[in-house]
Design an enzyme around this catalytic site. Structure first.
Site, PDB file in Angstrom:
ATOM      1  CD  GLU A 149      65.838 -58.422   4.830  1.00 21.16           C
ATOM      2  OE1 GLU A 149      65.775 -57.262   4.413  1.00 21.16           O
ATOM      3  OE2 GLU A 149      66.914 -58.979   5.154  1.00 21.16           O
TER       4      GLU A 149
ATOM      5  CG  HIS B 214      67.963 -56.808   1.702  1.00 21.81           C
ATOM      6  ND1 HIS B 214      67.501 -55.999   2.721  1.00 21.81           N
ATOM      7  CD2 HIS B 214      68.482 -55.972   0.758  1.00 21.81           C
ATOM      8  CE1 HIS B 214      67.712 -54.732   2.402  1.00 21.81           C
ATOM      9  NE2 HIS B 214      68.313 -54.686   1.218  1.00 21.81           N
TER      10      HIS B 214
ATOM     11  CB  CYS C  58      71.251 -53.311   3.050  1.00 21.06           C
ATOM     12  SG  CYS C  58      71.276 -52.645   1.365  1.00 21.06           S
TER      13      CYS C  58
END
Length: 509
Positions: A169, A167, A79
């Site tokens: 994660e 993202h 990001c």
């Protein structure tokens, strides 16, 4: 311990989730602020740049010094990190036509790319940015796109540098963990050797070398963290570990004696100190949550110090600090700010002059439990819900009195015992009751009542960084509510907290 992966924090709410996902791959990682990069990078196999609420186009953009990282270590920029590499390396970042938050799908994936092995076209990813990369950096090669984001992923030719605008994660990125594994294991070739057995072996050896024949004092709380820390230290230094279990008068009902007996049964050298009256006296009239926390911390240190002085030649203070404690309590210059003082970090006065040893400070809560199982600690003790250091004081909103503590202990006992009796306790990460500073009108028999209101809280989580409220069965909630009102004098209304973290915290104070 080998620090295999370095994660640089730019203030994103998701940085800790990156660490969690990396740890799930049995890879050790550590988070550092973007402006405090370790000088010795030889112990790292890869670096990850996290996201940020800042824009690379603004005057207050966060600038990491990547001179010893870029092109020298495998690098994954997420990001803000991806936008930073583009903006300052010959590319262009501009404001998006629409702010891109939420789910998106990869509509293009470059063929035969190791980063996207076992990732299918249309894989869902999670976006959270208001800028987009309009032009790739020098030597940039596009790897993936979504419907709205042309340069969703890219790599730098001639380097082991990868960048993504989403993202991986976050749970909503369905193949995010696979992408992280592809980068760390297949591209960066990071060893997957961070296991509970390896941690115990390494930590016991490290503690033996560090502590030698020194005496260590440890404050036990009855919780998982301090218990696992105690057993680890006991394995390393045996009789030189002195444990002190202080009753602050704010523990759960009958908990002090039962937990003390458990500790003694484990062979720990432990002394129980009942200081409940002293704590409650010092807390009288205090309503402010921060003042409560600090008062409890101060009195605990005073009691603990008095007891520690009885032990001659103590050199070390051991603490059950774990990684989320450290993350939540450290204010990082620029992006991060302290939400509230944490009860497990800091507060040691200078006059104690003890060195600190924290064997669990790099572990998340679920990792602590796995280490405890490896150490042979009883499953019931390891399965105990997290309980705050200040105890019931931060579950009594407003001032604290012995009468309020008694009411909350009784309510809490009904709730926790009910969860156990109905087979729900192990399905909940943390549960408890909160005594609210309001009274409500009720009717009992033929009489009007004006009594206390309590809230019940039950959440599911992995490490406490995020949490969702648990959908307990209505029939169970109805029974517990009736039991509390019928069995606990002074309560006539029960409510259930259905807030998640974020935006709410797990505890009310």
């Amino acid at each position: 311990m080998q620090h295999n992966v370095l994660i640089l924090d730019f203030g994103s709410q998701y940085t800790q989730l990156i660490a969690r996902r990396v740890r799930e791959l049995n890879i050790f990682c550590e988070i550092f602020p973007f402006d405090k990069i370790p000088t010795d990078l030889s112990i790292y196999k890869a670096v990850i740049l996290g996201g940020s609420p800042f824009s690379v186009r603004s005057e207050d953009a966060l600038h990491p010094d990547l001179s010893e990282i870029r092109g020298k270590l495998p690098l994954l920029a997420v990001c803000y990190g991806a936008q930073y590499l583009a903006h300052f390396s010959g590319g262009e970042v501009a404001a998006s036509n629409t702010r891109e938050y939420g789910r998106a799908n990869l509509t293009y994936i470059k063929e035969n790319e190791t980063f996207f092995e076992n990732v299918n076209l249309n894989s869902q990813v999670w976006m959270s940015h208001s800028d987009s990369i309009k032009k790739l950096p020098t030597n940039g090669i596009k790897l993936a796109s979504t419907q709205d984001v042309e340069n969703a992923a890219y790599k730098i030719e001639g380097e082991t540098t990868y960048a993504i605008q989403y993202h991986p994660e976050v749970f909503h990125s369905t193949d995010g963990k696979q992408m992280l594994e592809n980068f760390l294991v297949k591209i960066a070739q990071v060893p997957q050797n961070f296991t509970p057995n390896a941690f115990v072996s390494d930590m016991v050896a490290e503690l033996k070398e560090k502590l030698q024949d020194d005496k260590v004092v440890l404050g036990l709380s009855g919780g998982v963290d301090s218990t696992v820390a105690a057993v680890l230290l006991h394995q390393a230094i045996g009789k030189n570990l002195y444990c002190i279990f202080v009753n602050n008068g704010l523990l759960r009902k009958n908990e002090f004696q039962s937990v003390l007996d458990q500790y003694k049964g484990m062979g720990l050298n432990v002394k129980g100190v009942d200081a409940g009256d002293r704590f409650l006296s010092e807390l009288a009239g205090i309503s402010d949550p921060e003042t409560k926390r600090k008062t409890i911390g101060r009195v605990f240190i005073e009691v603990f110090d008095d007891e520690s002085k009885i032990i001659e030649n103590v050199k070390w203070l051991a603490q059950g600090t774990i990684y989320p404690d450290v993350i939540e309590s450290v204010s990082v210059k620029g992006p991060s700010a302290t939400i509230k003082s944490h009860h497990n970090v800091g507060g040691l006065p200078d006059y104690m002059k003890l060195q600190i040893v924290e064997p669990l400070r790099m572990l998340f809560k679920d990792e602590v439990r796995r280490v405890g199982a490896t150490l042979g600690i009883d499953a019931e003790l390891l399965g105990r819900h997290p309980f705050p250091g200040p105890g019931l004081s931060i579950r009594i909103l407003g001032d604290i009195t012995p009468e309020k503590v008694q009411i909350l202990q009784d309510v809490d006992a009904v709730f926790i015992n009910g969860l156990k009796e109905h087979g729900l306790y192990d399905k909940v990460w943390q549960a408890g009751a909160i005594l609210l500073p309001v009274n409500s009108v009720g009717v009992m028999g033929d009489e009007r009542t004006y009594e206390k209101v309590v809230a019940l809280r039950a959440v599911e989580s992995t490490d406490g960084m995020t949490a969702d409220w648990v959908h307990l069965p209505y029939e169970f909630l109805m029974k517990i509510s009736n039991d509390i009102i019928n069995k606990v004098k002074g309560v006539n209304r029960v409510v259930y907290d259905i807030s998640s973290k974020p935006p709410a915290t797990i505890e009310w104070e």
